[in-house]
Design a protein around this motif. Structure first.
Motif, PDB file in Angstrom:
ATOM      1  N   GLU A  59       0.820  -1.214   0.000  1.00  0.00           N
ATOM      2  CA  GLU A  59       0.000   0.000   0.000  1.00  0.00           C
ATOM      3  C   GLU A  59       0.855   1.266   0.000  1.00  0.00           C
ATOM      4  O   GLU A  59       0.436   2.301  -0.526  1.00  0.00           O
ATOM      5  CB  GLU A  59      -0.927  -0.010   1.215  1.00  0.00           C
ATOM      6  CG  GLU A  59      -1.975   1.070   1.193  1.00  0.00           C
ATOM      7  CD  GLU A  59      -3.075   0.877   2.213  1.00  0.00           C
ATOM      8  OE1 GLU A  59      -3.875   1.820   2.409  1.00  0.00           O
ATOM      9  OE2 GLU A  59      -3.151  -0.219   2.815  1.00  0.00           O
ATOM     10  N   ASP A  60       2.043   1.176   0.571  1.00  0.00           N
ATOM     11  CA  ASP A  60       2.950   2.329   0.599  1.00  0.00           C
ATOM     12  C   ASP A  60       3.592   2.598  -0.754  1.00  0.00           C
ATOM     13  O   ASP A  60       4.303   3.599  -0.899  1.00  0.00           O
ATOM     14  CB  ASP A  60       4.053   2.106   1.642  1.00  0.00           C
ATOM     15  CG  ASP A  60       3.549   2.230   3.068  1.00  0.00           C
ATOM     16  OD1 ASP A  60       2.451   2.790   3.269  1.00  0.00           O
ATOM     17  OD2 ASP A  60       4.241   1.733   3.977  1.00  0.00           O
ATOM     18  N   ASN A  61       3.364   1.721  -1.732  1.00  0.00           N
ATOM     19  CA  ASN A  61       4.024   1.854  -3.029  1.00  0.00           C
ATOM     20  C   ASN A  61       3.032   1.887  -4.190  1.00  0.00           C
ATOM     21  O   ASN A  61       3.325   1.403  -5.283  1.00  0.00           O
ATOM     22  CB  ASN A  61       5.031   0.718  -3.219  1.00  0.00           C
ATOM     23  CG  ASN A  61       6.256   0.876  -2.338  1.00  0.00           C
ATOM     24  OD1 ASN A  61       7.175   1.607  -2.667  1.00  0.00           O
ATOM     25  ND2 ASN A  61       6.258   0.204  -1.200  1.00  0.00           N
ATOM     26  N   LEU A  62       1.880   2.469  -3.957  1.00  0.00           N
ATOM     27  CA  LEU A  62       0.907   2.661  -5.032  1.00  0.00           C
ATOM     28  C   LEU A  62       1.453   3.672  -6.042  1.00  0.00           C
ATOM     29  O   LEU A  62       2.247   4.540  -5.689  1.00  0.00           O
ATOM     30  CB  LEU A  62      -0.411   3.169  -4.445  1.00  0.00           C
ATOM     31  CG  LEU A  62      -1.155   2.227  -3.496  1.00  0.00           C
ATOM     32  CD1 LEU A  62      -2.336   2.943  -2.860  1.00  0.00           C
ATOM     33  CD2 LEU A  62      -1.623   0.987  -4.237  1.00  0.00           C
ATOM     34  N   PRO A  63       1.062   3.564  -7.315  1.00  0.00           N
ATOM     35  CA  PRO A  63       0.152   2.580  -7.897  1.00  0.00           C
ATOM     36  C   PRO A  63       0.871   1.264  -8.182  1.00  0.00           C
ATOM     37  O   PRO A  63       2.045   1.244  -8.533  1.00  0.00           O
ATOM     38  CB  PRO A  63      -0.302   3.235  -9.197  1.00  0.00           C
ATOM     39  CG  PRO A  63       0.861   4.102  -9.587  1.00  0.00           C
ATOM     40  CD  PRO A  63       1.454   4.601  -8.294  1.00  0.00           C
TER      41      PRO A  63
END
Length: 284
Positions: A59-63
């Motif tokens: 989630e910390d590396n979206l997209p």
């Protein structure tokens, strides 16, 4: 192939789950249930917490997109039943017969640790249900109970069968099932809500009330999975390789997480289910 892979592997028991980041035109994360040290990939509280922490990383590396797969014979056999109920349900030794007779009359009793295990799993599944990245479950082994529910919480489900030309005895026998009816456990309101959300009424009735084990073709026909893909086992390097179609699909879905509204739309679709699973009113 333009993709390169960076691997983060935890030590000891945490190696049960491995997170790979694949860099290509779009970022795809592969979360593998490795089958090591536990071949059946059964879920304990520490393992669920480990999975939750890896979701933080994604989630910390979206997209990006997230693919969840198993390794070897199992995707996941579900809960660690010994932790859940105090018994493995795998053997019928003389000393267990009286206990089984009581279970047939009263149902299997869940231990306090098992209750915590159940609540921890519901929180994780609820999070995955409305995850802000597109999610794909790849059933490349048996998925029973919580293993199947993990897939149901994902947006898309693919089942893998080996190429008939290269498969030997015992191949193409992966199964999906809800075994609770067979082991004396209820589904619980949270898991029942997830099943109602992702399975049609006829399939859910059969799966929940009979414990039917679905092969790949039956699972596709019943709508449990969206697609069945074949692969040739000789093309696998370490048992966790995936068909190219899965990676292509995952890359094509990354764009759906770029605008920041994917979680909100999932809440619009699944908000009522999420509320039942978490016991709280949802907020998008």
């Amino acid at each position: 192939d333009s993709r390169t892979m960076n691997t983060t592997l935890a030590a000891g028991e945490e190696s049960q789950i491995q997170l790979n980041r694949i860099e290509g035109n779009n970022t795809v994360y592969i979360l593998s249930l490795t089958g090591k040290p536990h071949k059946a990939n059964v879920f304990t509280i520490p393992l669920l917490r480990r999975l939750d922490s890896l979701l933080d990383e994604v989630e910390d590396n979206l997209p990006c997109s997230l693919v969840i797969c198993g390794n070897g014979k199992f995707f996941s056999a579900g809960f660690d039943l010994k932790a859940l109920t105090g018994t493995s349900h795998q053997k019928s030794s003389t000393g267990e017969k009286k206990q089984q007779q009581v279970q047939r009359k009263q149902g299997t009793q869940v231990t306090p640790q098992g209750q915590e295990l159940g609540q921890t799993s519901l929180r994780l599944l609820a999070r995955l249900l409305v995850f802000p990245a597109p999610t794909i479950a790849v059933f490349n082994g048996h998925a029973f109970g919580l293993g199947l529910f993990l897939g149901l919480a994902c947006d898309h489900r693919v089942m893998i069968t080996e190429d008939g030309k290269s498969s030997g005895p015992g191949r193409n026998n992966h199964r999906l099932c809800l075994p609770e009816i067979s082991i004396g456990l209820p589904l619980g309101s949270g898991l029942a809500a997830l099943a109602k959300c992702k399975m049609n009424a006829s399939t859910l009735r059969t799966a929940a009330l009979t414990g039917k084990q679905y092969n790949c073709h039956e699972a596709l026909e019943a709508g449990i999975v969206d697609q069945v893909l074949r692969y040739n086992s000789t093309s696998l390097k370490d048992g966790r390789a995936l068909p190219e179609e899965v990676l292509t699909m995952a890359e094509s879905l990354v764009s759906t997480s770029e605008k920041g509204n994917l979680r909100a739309i999932k809440f619009e679709l699944y908000g009522d289910t999420h509320s039942v699973m978490t016991g709280a009113h949802h907020r998008s």
